[in-house]
Design a protein around this motif. Sequence first.
Motif, mmCIF file in Angstrom:
data_model
loop_
_atom_site.group_PDB
_atom_site.id
_atom_site.type_symbol
_atom_site.label_atom_id
_atom_site.label_comp_id
_atom_site.label_asym_id
_atom_site.label_seq_id
_atom_site.Cartn_x
_atom_site.Cartn_y
_atom_site.Cartn_z
ATOM 1 N N GLY A 131 79.014 2.887 -16.267
ATOM 2 C CA GLY A 131 78.152 2.132 -15.646
ATOM 3 C C GLY A 131 76.584 2.631 -16.224
ATOM 4 O O GLY A 131 75.625 1.713 -15.818
ATOM 5 N N PRO A 169 75.081 2.034 -19.040
ATOM 6 C CA PRO A 169 74.335 0.874 -19.897
ATOM 7 C C PRO A 169 73.490 -0.127 -18.954
ATOM 8 O O PRO A 169 72.797 -0.841 -19.149
ATOM 9 C CB PRO A 169 75.157 0.118 -20.801
ATOM 10 N N PHE A 170 74.137 0.042 -17.603
ATOM 11 C CA PHE A 170 73.616 -1.367 -16.632
ATOM 12 C C PHE A 170 72.880 -0.586 -15.389
ATOM 13 O O PHE A 170 72.210 -1.291 -14.799
ATOM 14 C CB PHE A 170 74.895 -1.949 -16.061
ATOM 15 N N LEU A 171 73.081 0.783 -15.188
ATOM 16 C CA LEU A 171 72.420 1.144 -14.089
ATOM 17 C C LEU A 171 70.952 1.138 -14.043
ATOM 18 O O LEU A 171 70.134 0.938 -12.931
ATOM 19 C CB LEU A 171 72.891 2.631 -13.736
ATOM 20 N N SER A 185 68.786 -0.827 -15.194
ATOM 21 C CA SER A 185 68.146 -2.068 -14.871
ATOM 22 C C SER A 185 68.038 -2.408 -13.383
ATOM 23 O O SER A 185 67.350 -3.247 -12.904
ATOM 24 C CB SER A 185 68.753 -3.301 -15.548
ATOM 25 N N LEU A 186 68.891 -1.826 -12.726
ATOM 26 C CA LEU A 186 69.009 -1.794 -11.074
ATOM 27 C C LEU A 186 67.852 -1.195 -10.483
ATOM 28 O O LEU A 186 67.338 -1.351 -9.336
ATOM 29 C CB LEU A 186 70.130 -1.211 -10.404
ATOM 30 N N GLN A 229 65.358 2.526 -19.321
ATOM 31 C CA GLN A 229 66.830 2.177 -19.369
ATOM 32 C C GLN A 229 67.270 2.543 -20.487
ATOM 33 O O GLN A 229 68.660 3.054 -20.431
ATOM 34 C CB GLN A 229 66.717 0.611 -19.253
ATOM 35 N N VAL A 236 70.545 5.871 -20.585
ATOM 36 C CA VAL A 236 71.963 5.909 -20.872
ATOM 37 C C VAL A 236 72.740 7.205 -21.490
ATOM 38 O O VAL A 236 73.714 7.823 -20.941
ATOM 39 C CB VAL A 236 72.216 4.816 -21.984
#
Length: 455
Positions: free
Chosen positions: A335, A337-339, A341-342, A350, A354
């Motif tokens: 997760g 690479p995506f967390l 942006s939450l 962001q 990572v």
Amino acid sequence: MPHPRDREILRLAGPAFLALVAEPLFLLADAAIVGRLGTAPLAGLGIAAAVLQTAIGLCVFLAYGTTAQVARRLGAADLRGAMTQGVDGLWLAVAIGTVVTILGVAFTDPLVATFGADARVAEPAATYLRIAFLGTVPLLLMLAATGVLRGLQDTRTPLLVAVGGNALNIVANVVLVYGLGPIPALGIAGSAWGSVLAQVVSAAVLVGVVARAARREGASLLPDLAGVRASGRAAVPLVVRTVTLRAALLVTTYAVAAGAGSPGTEALHLATHQLALTLWTFLAFALDAIAIAAQALTGRTLGAGDASGTRALVRRMLRWGVVSGVVTGLLLAAGSPFLGSLFTPDADVQSLLVPVLVVAALGQPIAGLVFVLDGVLIGAGDGAYLARAGLLTLIVYAPLVLAAAALGAGLVAIWVLFVVIFMGSRLAVLRHRELRDDWLVTGAATYGARPRAAG
């Protein structure tokens, strides 16, 4: 084929995990409700929450120590003694909570002032904190009663109370913050009163469950001063252990700021560090649930005089710790690479998050072992060693991470040090102890405690 211990471990760890997850959801609900009042009240809530979490966090021994004591008596088939020690823990919670409430209310303004916030933020922070301190006694009673029930191998009741308490907190907050019918809108003060109400009700339910069990076994509900003092003495090493853990986190945050370099980079690094630490803490709940099962089961088997069974249990728990750590690590790495942006639209945060999360993911199996070993030794009542180990680990870690910061180490490097040096040192000292037999003290009394007749 499932191991015979697995069902018992899951029976304790599953509800414990859900109850632990309920706590941050509690805070998120408060933040969502207060956040609609404006930025200043939300910032004030953040300051108040930091003070409260520190004060209550230092008292987590009320749950951990009580779990070990009650579980041992349970294993020794001394239910009356188990409930007597549980009642002593409740009275200790009342005594400590009363002192913290008086001091907290008296020193609310100076505590808020230490954060250096301006008047727009300091005023709502002080308003919330002064009222919230009134919930200290019920909060500590909840900790102590939860510890008693865990010692009795019951993690389901604390879960049900946590869910019900959170639901009541949300309803009470909405009504008291915004008003409803004849009930006036109290703003941030309403959020504090709503939380106190939920804490009082939750504490009453948990204490009621413990009191009924105590009466059923013929244990007195009156305070036993010698027993309360003994519980207090046993708690001191666990307080030291907790302080060293919190100090390590504070030193790490300081190192992140000091090692960032320019002011612009400092904000970037601190924001990223905060997000990474939040995710690390959330994943820790899964690992801590296994540790709670380890506390309860270790105390019970040692109380039953089963040293070989305790060894077998520890081996199985360590496998659970590794597997849990690998699973949470894989989830975090996948997760990463995506967390970001939450939580933030900032592309720089962001991007930096990572590699930090990858480092944190690699450290999850180590954390899984550390949490289990910590739970085992807490369950054994080996608090004195945990205190010494915590101090030693901090002495090793703090100079190294501060030196790295002074040399301009970036955020990723500091997280590498946190995982390798801090968590690695904790694993080394805890594993060293577990491999020895000093902590395998069997019988009803916890490690280093004086046996006391029940009643």
